[in-house]
Design a protein around this motif. Structure first.
Motif, short mmCIF file in Angstrom:
data_model
loop_
_atom_site.label_atom_id
_atom_site.label_comp_id
_atom_site.label_asym_id
_atom_site.label_seq_id
_atom_site.Cartn_x
_atom_site.Cartn_y
_atom_site.Cartn_z
N ARG A 144 1.06 -6.40 2.11
CA ARG A 144 -0.27 -6.93 2.36
C ARG A 144 -0.56 -8.12 1.45
NH1 ARG A 144 -3.59 -1.26 3.34
NH2 ARG A 144 -5.34 -2.66 3.85
N ASP A 153 0.83 -1.20 0.00
CA ASP A 153 0.00 0.00 0.00
C ASP A 153 0.87 1.26 0.00
OD1 ASP A 153 0.75 0.61 2.66
OD2 ASP A 153 -0.96 -0.47 3.50
N GLN A 154 0.22 2.43 -0.03
CA GLN A 154 0.94 3.70 -0.15
C GLN A 154 1.62 4.15 1.14
OE1 GLN A 154 1.64 5.60 -2.82
NE2 GLN A 154 0.74 4.03 -4.13
N SER A 192 -5.02 6.25 1.26
CA SER A 192 -5.65 5.18 0.49
C SER A 192 -5.38 3.80 1.10
CB SER A 192 -5.16 5.20 -0.96
OG SER A 192 -3.78 4.84 -1.03
N ALA A 193 -4.44 3.72 2.05
CA ALA A 193 -4.17 2.45 2.72
C ALA A 193 -5.26 2.07 3.71
CB ALA A 193 -2.82 2.54 3.45
#
Length: 430
Positions: A74, A68-69, A187-188
């Motif tokens: 993940r 993720d950002q 956004s995560a």
């Protein structure tokens, strides 16, 4: 006889899974910026290499791997239906300097092992599973802990982007250099409405399981913590020229405060630590004109923690007054005390009973912080502790676990996940 053979085969498979989990911990221990030791900090080359390796293991367990950002590794394992909610499993992949190889990392390996078992048997559950290898639990580089899990929980503060590391590189620039978009960290985050809960396996960072002769334990909650940057300022002077009664020795005021921390902690049943101290000018023949030092204070409740801090602060102010010093304080970090969710903890208890045969698993309060503290803002959580050998030492190269205990932990964690699924199948909220 047939049942005994099946049990022996199952135990053998668990030991093999445990050996593989420990082998993977060894592999990650080799991804380090420290010669002769383990150090892997946020947004470093070692962080990128560890994520790449863990992503391979995630994919090998039947999951879709992604980053993720915020830099978290993940993995997604689908549920029985496309719109199934998600159960989170995981821990962190970063380390402190000169670390052990199991703190955080073992929990991620246990989570991957459980999903690999489910995938191997074609098991689909009423929820999807997401495995998380959190990027920055320790807070070594930027001085702010739980960055990765805060991003997932949706509590990321954009002001953190201006935090500098020891070389003056801001978090914003470090994210960009890592190939991430600083403006997209949010956004995560996951939607709380879609999350069943969070389960984390972790070595115990203490000796209680070891002393009790128990391989596994159930966590009841995590202590609340506050971390301060403190300073005493006096006047530097010649060690031979300034008479003793004329001195304004900043180090002595800091030392009195450090002793007070121990006294207050013992009196109030909390834990307090002065882990850093720097003296200026720092010469053997100069009276210290300034002493900068840290304070970490933790307690089972935020009220107990804050009461202890106020008494420590009062003693520091008194010490400064007696020695004609100036005392200053800066709150660097605060984490509220959290409690595990009852039904999820019951699932962990069930898992321990299935794995060990113990009818009443041992319950422990965690004095150390964990990513679960941040995820508590997103979803309920529960934790499994694994016995830590060698006196329970942690944040140290001598962290030790046994393959037998890790095998039991994988069995217990899998049984806990299946217990959460059974509750949902039966129509009982997780």
């Amino acid at each position: 006889m047939r049942r005994a053979r099946r049990a022996a085969a199952s135990a053998g498979a668990s030991l093999e899974d445990a050996r593989e989990a420990l082998r993977r911990c060894d592999v990650l221990a080799g991804i380090s910026s420290m010669e002769g030791g383990i150090e892997r900090v946020y947004l470093s080359r070692e962080h990128a290499a560890a994520n790449a390796q863990v992503s391979e293991w995630i994919e090998g367990a039947g999951m879709r791997a992604w980053q993720d950002q915020a830099g978290n590794a993940r993995g997604s394992y689908p549920g029985a239906t496309p719109d199934a909610p998600v159960l989170l499993l995981g821990s962190h992949l970063d380390t402190v300097p000169d670390a052990g190889r199991y703190d955080g990392i073992l929990g991620v390996m246990i989570a991957i092992a459980v999903v690999r078992r489910l995938h191997a048997h074609g098991v689909m559950l009423p929820f999807a599973i997401e495995v998380l290898g959190f990027a920055d639990e320790e807070g070594v580089r930027f001085g702010r802990t739980l960055l990765g899990s805060c991003a997932v929980a949706g509590t990321w503060d954009p002001a953190w982007l201006d935090l500098p590391d020891g070389e003056g590189v801001t978090l914003r620039n470090a994210l960009a250099s890592f190939g991430l978009d600083p403006e997209e960290v949010a956004s995560a985050a996951l939607d709380p409405a879609t999350v069943v809960g969070y389960l984390e396996a972790h070595i115990e960072q203490g000796p209680l399981l070891l002393d009790a002769g128990r391989p596994l334990g159930v966590v009841s909650g995590i202590m609340g913590a506050k971390r301060f940057d403190l300073a005493m300022e006096g006047e530097a002077g010649h060690a031979g020229g300034v008479p003793m009664r004329h001195r304004r020795d900043a180090l002595l005021g800091a030392a009195e405060t450090a002793i007070a921390v121990e006294q207050v902690a013992l009196e109030h049943g909390v834990v307090g630590t002065v882990g850093q101290m720097a003296v200026l000018p720092g010469a053997a023949n100069v009276i210290p004109g300034r002493a900068d030092f840290s304070l970490d204070v933790r307690a089972a409740t935020d009220a107990d923690r804050d009461k202890a801090w106020e008494e420590i602060r009062a003693r520091a102010v008194a010490a400064a007054g007696e020695r004609r010093l100036t005392f200053t304080e800066h709150l660097r970090h605060e984490a509220r005390a959290t409690s595990t969710e009852r039904r999820l903890s019951e699932a962990i208890e069930h898992g321990v009973t299935v794995a060990t045969g113990e009818r009443e698993p041992m319950e422990l309060l965690s004095k150390a912080g964990h990513d679960a503290m941040a995820i508590a803002s997103l979803a309920p959580y529960a934790m499994l502790f694994v016995r830590n050998g060698n006196g329970g030492v942690s944040h140290h190269p001598d962290e030790t676990v046994t393959v037998e205990d890790v095998a039991l932990a994988i069995d217990a964690f899998e049984a806990a996940v299946l217990a959460v699924a059974q509750r949902m199948t039966d129509g009982t909220p997780a």
